[in-house]
Design a protein around this motif. Structure first.
Motif, mmCIF file in Angstrom:
data_model
loop_
_atom_site.group_PDB
_atom_site.id
_atom_site.type_symbol
_atom_site.label_atom_id
_atom_site.label_comp_id
_atom_site.label_asym_id
_atom_site.label_seq_id
_atom_site.Cartn_x
_atom_site.Cartn_y
_atom_site.Cartn_z
ATOM 1 N N ARG A 1 0.829 -1.204 0.000
ATOM 2 C CA ARG A 1 0.000 0.000 0.000
ATOM 3 C C ARG A 1 0.869 1.261 0.000
ATOM 4 O O ARG A 1 0.540 2.265 -0.612
ATOM 5 C CB ARG A 1 -0.955 0.034 1.207
ATOM 6 C CG ARG A 1 -1.943 -1.113 1.326
ATOM 7 C CD ARG A 1 -2.634 -1.471 0.038
ATOM 8 N NE ARG A 1 -3.172 -0.289 -0.625
ATOM 9 C CZ ARG A 1 -3.125 -0.065 -1.928
ATOM 10 N NH1 ARG A 1 -2.565 -0.955 -2.742
ATOM 11 N NH2 ARG A 1 -3.622 1.018 -2.431
ATOM 12 N N PHE A 2 1.969 1.186 0.725
ATOM 13 C CA PHE A 2 2.870 2.341 0.775
ATOM 14 C C PHE A 2 3.401 2.682 -0.611
ATOM 15 O O PHE A 2 3.367 3.832 -1.050
ATOM 16 C CB PHE A 2 4.033 2.083 1.733
ATOM 17 C CG PHE A 2 5.121 3.120 1.631
ATOM 18 C CD1 PHE A 2 4.939 4.385 2.193
ATOM 19 C CD2 PHE A 2 6.294 2.869 0.930
ATOM 20 C CE1 PHE A 2 5.917 5.361 2.081
ATOM 21 C CE2 PHE A 2 7.282 3.845 0.810
ATOM 22 C CZ PHE A 2 7.089 5.084 1.383
ATOM 23 N N TRP A 3 3.888 1.673 -1.321
ATOM 24 C CA TRP A 3 4.471 1.950 -2.638
ATOM 25 C C TRP A 3 3.435 2.488 -3.598
ATOM 26 O O TRP A 3 3.691 3.391 -4.393
ATOM 27 C CB TRP A 3 5.142 0.693 -3.200
ATOM 28 C CG TRP A 3 6.337 0.316 -2.378
ATOM 29 C CD1 TRP A 3 6.453 -0.769 -1.568
ATOM 30 C CD2 TRP A 3 7.544 1.063 -2.236
ATOM 31 N NE1 TRP A 3 7.669 -0.752 -0.921
ATOM 32 C CE2 TRP A 3 8.358 0.358 -1.317
ATOM 33 C CE3 TRP A 3 8.025 2.256 -2.773
ATOM 34 C CZ2 TRP A 3 9.624 0.802 -0.935
ATOM 35 C CZ3 TRP A 3 9.286 2.699 -2.400
ATOM 36 C CH2 TRP A 3 10.062 1.976 -1.500
ATOM 37 N N ASP A 4 2.242 1.920 -3.505
ATOM 38 C CA ASP A 4 1.172 2.374 -4.384
ATOM 39 C C ASP A 4 0.847 3.852 -4.120
ATOM 40 O O ASP A 4 0.789 4.663 -5.048
ATOM 41 C CB ASP A 4 -0.056 1.489 -4.125
ATOM 42 C CG ASP A 4 -1.124 1.687 -5.177
ATOM 43 O OD1 ASP A 4 -0.788 2.193 -6.266
ATOM 44 O OD2 ASP A 4 -2.282 1.357 -4.917
ATOM 45 N N LEU A 5 0.667 4.194 -2.857
ATOM 46 C CA LEU A 5 0.302 5.576 -2.545
ATOM 47 C C LEU A 5 1.476 6.536 -2.746
ATOM 48 O O LEU A 5 1.283 7.713 -3.061
ATOM 49 C CB LEU A 5 -0.243 5.680 -1.112
ATOM 50 C CG LEU A 5 -1.557 4.921 -0.842
ATOM 51 C CD1 LEU A 5 -2.135 5.301 0.510
ATOM 52 C CD2 LEU A 5 -2.594 5.165 -1.932
ATOM 53 N N ALA A 6 2.686 6.043 -2.575
ATOM 54 C CA ALA A 6 3.854 6.893 -2.825
ATOM 55 C C ALA A 6 3.893 7.283 -4.302
ATOM 56 O O ALA A 6 4.142 8.437 -4.657
ATOM 57 C CB ALA A 6 5.139 6.175 -2.427
ATOM 58 N N LEU A 7 3.613 6.307 -5.163
ATOM 59 C CA LEU A 7 3.586 6.607 -6.600
ATOM 60 C C LEU A 7 2.473 7.601 -6.921
ATOM 61 O O LEU A 7 2.667 8.544 -7.688
ATOM 62 C CB LEU A 7 3.365 5.322 -7.404
ATOM 63 C CG LEU A 7 4.591 4.421 -7.522
ATOM 64 C CD1 LEU A 7 4.201 3.091 -8.141
ATOM 65 C CD2 LEU A 7 5.674 5.104 -8.363
ATOM 66 N N THR B 1 -8.114 6.371 4.071
ATOM 67 C CA THR B 1 -8.175 4.933 3.849
ATOM 68 C C THR B 1 -8.251 4.572 2.379
ATOM 69 O O THR B 1 -8.311 3.408 2.029
ATOM 70 C CB THR B 1 -9.449 4.388 4.517
ATOM 71 O OG1 THR B 1 -10.546 5.215 4.141
ATOM 72 C CG2 THR B 1 -9.305 4.411 6.022
ATOM 73 N N SER B 2 -8.270 5.598 1.528
ATOM 74 C CA SER B 2 -8.616 5.336 0.138
ATOM 75 C C SER B 2 -7.414 5.118 -0.766
ATOM 76 O O SER B 2 -6.338 5.649 -0.550
ATOM 77 C CB SER B 2 -9.443 6.520 -0.384
ATOM 78 O OG SER B 2 -9.246 6.689 -1.760
ATOM 79 N N SER B 3 -7.626 4.329 -1.804
ATOM 80 C CA SER B 3 -6.599 4.154 -2.830
ATOM 81 C C SER B 3 -6.979 4.884 -4.098
ATOM 82 O O SER B 3 -6.332 4.713 -5.123
ATOM 83 C CB SER B 3 -6.424 2.668 -3.165
ATOM 84 O OG SER B 3 -6.401 1.882 -2.016
ATOM 85 N N ALA B 4 -8.046 5.664 -4.066
ATOM 86 C CA ALA B 4 -8.540 6.295 -5.282
ATOM 87 C C ALA B 4 -7.446 7.064 -6.000
ATOM 88 O O ALA B 4 -6.671 7.770 -5.383
ATOM 89 C CB ALA B 4 -9.702 7.240 -4.962
#
Ligand code: GTP
Ligand code: GTP
Ligand code: MG
Ligand code: MG
Lengths: 540, 460
Positions: free
Chosen positions: A84-90, A306-309
């Motif tokens: 999740r960290f890498w995804d949101l960092a990108l 909490t979102s990945s949007a």
């Protein structure tokens, strides 16, 4: 500073690729970033100006780039949060970095690699983004979670040289993770860490992410922490530890956690304890808010904590994702000032310097606010002040704790976005009277201002408290440990592992007891009348 | 003569930039209100002091920029370059990748020695660009690790390498409720070291300037930039060219030397504070007129009542009557709030400066008994108006209140030191408990005026 190399010319060629990508959605940009690595773009030329513009400033002697950090994610929990960290960092970098240029901010967590032509390993330091590789080491003693990541949308961010897996897991047994796999994989771990470190020109920090309750994250994770201290004594070690709740389904979790605690006490620079109960209640709270008809429609979806949007991950959310996104945001905010500019920078090494008055008291209770941002762009300062108030309330803490009714040793406020010193000052003055600070640190505030807000927000706050309110988490853990330990329940599973002795248990529990006692002593000063030491006298 | 500015750490660099900017704006100011000839020689002197000329014609600041992390310096260089009116030398900066982490010991014992040669080389080069070097102006905060620790180290190096040059340190006093938790430790370490190597310390308190921004400048959301612009304005109002003696035909050649000579009569007392009047937003300025007697009266009361700005001055405070020394220790008497001076310097700029009566500053009751007002009070003037102010006055003073400020910081640091909190962070980088004790001793001594020198009659 790296001089222009021929590869830069190739880099420029890719500009058109990202320019044509949809400019508003972070997802589009991220996709474009990854697309570059696989596709073989035709040379177009031009477009390197943006990269070149800063160059004269930085090519002078002494000029340098930023520091880098490496994430070590261990076990199921560690890897799922890491993911999740890498995804949101990108997502965050894509929102800021519209041109798709590999910049210093990106370089702190990502390498830029040209993977075409047989996957050369050379880093490209400037220019166009080719393929971003996470500065990460993924460790799990079973394959399931890591394989899932490798088959998912983030697969291009990791390469096989960054993985260490086995097949059978540690079976919720700290001893198996720490002693058995630890010794078995030590060389392997050291080698991969070194390789990752070699790609950094100034490695400042390791972030270890793991859970305390299982076997791999807890056992092998803390083993890795030891290795880091031995091999990279100069590099800071931040540990994000997910503590088991009272109703945890892992029966041996108290053992695993207490055994791991001793290692954290001795080998971490800072620990950010997290409790799933707290994450869960924040998730529920956000869910409640957004599904209530009136508010729901005005909340910016991508602002939810909490979102990945807007991220590159488009698949169905997994059960832990919402909770893990909170932790990912914690890490993003923690490192924001190291990646982006601001009028009061807060480097990572300032965190332990300011928040850790005594070596073992390095557990920091964190809270993130706001939980979401309304689509209405006008931010009255009342709402800004609410963000500060919330950060001190019980139900925003990432562990079950109430800092307001305990003793502060120190407190840090890391603010992002459109917030000025006067806002900070006003809120510190306002909140101070309701908080108890230890007598020798009555003004124990550390603040940082980073000008780049998180995606979807105009401003945000991460509060880190070194506060005796962590104690209940530790005493409960101790109680649960003692319940099992008195009956010698499950002990034989541990003692049968090579190198694991009964004394490991007694030492671990006494390490935890000592820590609790240190907090007790500080708490005791809270009620004692403030006595101040008399000043140095100069003999005439 | 020229001044080389050394900007250290985030605070030092951010303020340094604003200082050059303020000076450059004043240089181009059309509100000069003096003869063309006067203006030309003022500009000439200003340029020689702060800028070197390059082929391109854009003035280049006589400055060396130092930080242990890259973000602030790269930002500072680029905004200066963007202004088009002046810039920094492309070669004259040094940064590394990671800051000193608010750790004075890291800046002083590790980064300082490690990068001494590179930094001193840059300083040397900058010094060689000056036909005549008056000295160094270093800008730094006391609370962080780089400005404070490196700053203390670099100041020592400057002292060794340029034994005959003057060194003035601009130190930024942290906000009371700090942005750095170990700020009191860092401040104690910085002050005690600077006491030994600098000629004088010019102090700006962030709290005081913040208040000026809020109350005089009417700024609602105050940023560091706003604070820095006020500081820069104050500094410019002192260091822009002036005639430093009655009847002088030339702008002062040695601003730093003149300053030290006027204000630091004894090496034990070298902390200086700065006040100015008027100070207001551009909007209000348009609708305001000032008389010299009014300005001077306020400025004098700001001094004796220790007010940092013209608003909220306590007019009840009076100098003690002759023969009635200030009562000792905690007395509720108003005289207790009286701020005794060791020495004062008033800088006047603008219209009719020749006719200003400064008799009020010559009152012996303002000063300690061991210096007479002739020695203790100096005036610098120029008919050239500063910035947008038709008339303006600044006061640099060596006075008692700064010792109280220091006492406050030493007290807090000592309180923390007694519990040994955070000390391990410093021992990691080679600063031991005994070093702390030495620094505490130096500052306690500086406050009591013990040492070679006791005649001071100050009360607390
Ligand atoms: N927040 C959060 N907690 C998790 C996640 N996955 C597992 N946990 C918690 O972690 C603990 C179990 O540890 P795991 O990380 O699954 O175990 P492991 O490190 O893989 O060790 P073994 O499976 O024993 O080899 C329990 O307390 C779970 O509630 C996750 O994705 N997010
Ligand atoms: N007036 C003013 N004060 C500042 C500014 N920036 C930082 N400060 C103050 O400086 C102190 C922090 O020191 P910094 O200058 O940021 O630290 P540094 O010298 O860069 O040292 P490290 O970051 O620790 O390596 C605090 O007291 C801040 O209030 C600024 O631009 N203006
Ligand atoms: Mg597992
Ligand atoms: Mg700094």
């Amino acid at each position: 500073m790296v001089p222009s190399t021929p590869s830069l010319a190739v880099g420029r060629a890719c500009v058109s690729l990202t320019r044509t990508a949809p400019g508003t959605r972070g997802a589009g940009l991220s996709e474009a970033w990854f697309g570059v690595g696989g596709a073989s773009p035709s040379p177009v030329g031009g477009g390197g100006a943006a990269a070149g513009a800063r160059a004269p400033l930085l090519t002078a002697p002494g000029a340098a780039t930023m520091t880098q950090s490496v994430v070590v994610q261990v076990g199921q929990c560690g890897n799922q949060i890491g993911c999740r960290f890498w995804d949101l960092a990108l997502r965050e970098h894509a929102a800021v970095n519209k041109k798709g240029i590999y910049d210093e901010a990106l370089s702190s967590f990502f390498r830029n690699v040209d993977t075409r032509n047989g996957g050369g390993d050379a880093d490209i330091h400037k220019g166009k983004i080719f393929s971003l590789k996470a500065r990460a080491l993924l460790i799990d003693m079973e394959e399931g979670v890591v394989n899932e990541i490798l088959q998912g949308p983030l697969r291009d961010v990791f390469d096989s040289k960054q993985l260490i897996t086995d097949v059978s897991g540690s079976g919720n047994n700290w001893a198996v993770g720490h002693k058995l796999y630890g010794y078995q994989y030590r060389e392997h771990i050291v080698e991969k860490l070194r390789r990752t470190a070699e790609h950094c020109d100034c490695l400042q920090c390791f972030f270890v992410i793991h859970s305390m309750g299982g076997g791999t994250g807890s056992g092998l994770g803390t083993f890795v922490l030891n290795v880091l201290e031995d091999e990279f004594p100069e590099v800071y070690r931040f540990v994000t530890s997910v503590y088991p709740s009272g109703e945890d389904d892992v029966i041996t979790s108290p053992y695993n956690s207490v055994l791991a605690m001793k290692e954290l006490n001795e080998h971490a620079d800072c620990v950010l304890p997290i409790e799933n109960e707290s994450l869960f209640s924040i998730v529920s709270k956000i869910h409640q808010m957004t599904s209530s008809g009136k508010l729901g429609s005005t909340v910016k979806q991508n602002s939810l904590l909490t979102s990945s949007a807007g991220s590159i991950k488009t698949e169905q959310e997994k059960p832990f994702d919402a909770m893990n996104n909170i932790v990912a945001n914690l890490l993003l905010n923690l490192t924001s000032s190291a990646r982006f500019e601001g009028s009061l920078n807060m480097d990572l090494n300032e965190i332990s310097m300011n928040l850790v008055p005594f070596p073992r008291l390095h557990y920091l209770v964190s809270s993130l606010t706001p939980l979401y941002t309304l689509a209405d762009v006008n931010v009255p300062s009342r709402r800004l002040d609410q963000m500060f108030s919330d950060a001190f309330s019980k139900d925003h803490q990432l562990i079950q704790a109430d800092p307001k009714h305990s003793l502060y040793l120190a407190c840090a406020l890391l603010v992002r976005g459109n917030v000025q010193v006067s806002d900070l000052r006003r809120n510190i003055e306002r909140l101070k009277p309701s908080l108890h600070f230890v007598s020798w640190n009555q003004e124990g505030w550390k603040t940082g201002l980073c000008s780049v807000p998180p995606v979807g927000h105009s401003h945000s706050l991460l509060a880190l408290a070194n506060n005796t309110c962590v104690k209940p988490t530790f005493t409960e853990l101790k109680d649960r440990f003692m319940k099992l330990y008195k009956k010698k329940a499950h002990l034989h599973h541990y003692l049968r592992v090579d190198g694991m002795e009964q004394s490991c248990f007694s030492e671990a529990i006494s390490s935890l007891s000592d820590l609790i006692e240190e907090y007790n002593q500080l708490d005791a000063t809270k009620s004692a009348p403030g006595t101040y030491p008399s000043r140095l006298k100069i003999a005439m | 003569m020229s001044i080389v500015t050394v900007q250290l750490g985030q605070c030092g660099n951010q303020i340094g930039y604003e200082v050059f900017n303020a000076i450059c704006n004043d240089f181009h100011s059309t509100h000069g209100l003096c003869s063309k000839k006067e203006n030309e020689s003022y500009q000439e002197a200003c340029k020689e002091r702060f800028f070197s000329e390059e082929k391109t014609g854009v003035p280049v600041a006589r400055a060396v920029l130092v930080d242990m992390e890259p973000k602030v310096i790269s930002q500072t260089l680029s905004i200066a370059a963007r202004s088009g009116h002046w810039r920094y030398d492309h070669q004259s900066h040094f940064c590394q990748k990671q800051g000193s982490g608010n750790n004075w010991a890291n800046g002083y014992s590790v980064h300082g020695p490690r990068y001494r040669d590179v930094i001193m080389n840059l300083v040397q080069k900058e010094a060689e660009k000056c036909d005549r070097l008056s000295g160094f102006f270093t800008v730094m905060s006391m609370a962080g690790g780089t400005g404070s620790g490196m700053g203390a180290f670099v100041t020592q190096c400057l002292r060794d390498a340029f034994p005959t040059s003057f060194i003035l340190n601009q130190v930024i006093w942290p906000y009371g409720t700090g942005e750095v938790i170990v700020q009191n430790y860092n401040s104690v370490l910085t002050l005690s070291h600077l006491y030994q190597s600098a000629d004088a310390l010019l102090v700006h308190e962030n709290d005081a300037i913040h208040k000026i921004c809020a109350q005089l400048m009417n700024i609602k959301k105050i940023s560091f930039r706003d604070v820095n612009q006020v500081i820069a304005h104050q500094l410019g109002s002192v260091f822009q060219p002036t005639y430093s003696s009655e009847g002088a035909s030339q702008y002062s050649r040695s601003p730093l030397g003149d300053l030290m000579e006027s204000l630091v009569p004894h090496p034990e007392f070298k902390m200086l504070g700065l006040r100015n009047i008027p100070q207001m937003s551009e909007n209000s300025l348009t609708y305001s007129t000032f008389t010299w007697p009014g300005l001077i009266k306020h400025l004098r009361q700001m001094l004796i009542a220790n007010a940092k700005m013209e608003e909220g001055i306590d007019w009840q405070v009076r100098p003690p009557l002759p023969g009635h020394p200030v009562p000792p220790k905690a007395s509720p008497n108003k005289a207790l709030h009286f701020n005794t001076s060791i020495a004062n310097l008033v800088v006047l700029r603008g219209k009719d400066v020749q006719s200003v009566d400064l008799g009020g500053f010559r009152d012996p009751a303002l000063y300690t008994s061991w210096l007479n007002p002739q020695e203790a009070f100096k005036i610098w003037k120029t008919p050239r108006a500063f910035n947008k102010y038709e008339k303006s006055a600044s006061l640099v003073s060596n006075s008692q209140f700064l010792l109280k400020l220091m006492d406050n910081i030493v007290g807090k640091a000592w309180n923390m030191f007694a519990s040994k909190a955070y000390v391990h962070q410093y021992t990691k980088f080679g600063i031991e408990e005994e070093d702390f004790l030495d620094c505490f001793t130096t500052l306690e001594q500086a406050q009591t005026g013990v040492g070679p020198f006791v005649p001071l009659k100050m009360s607390y």
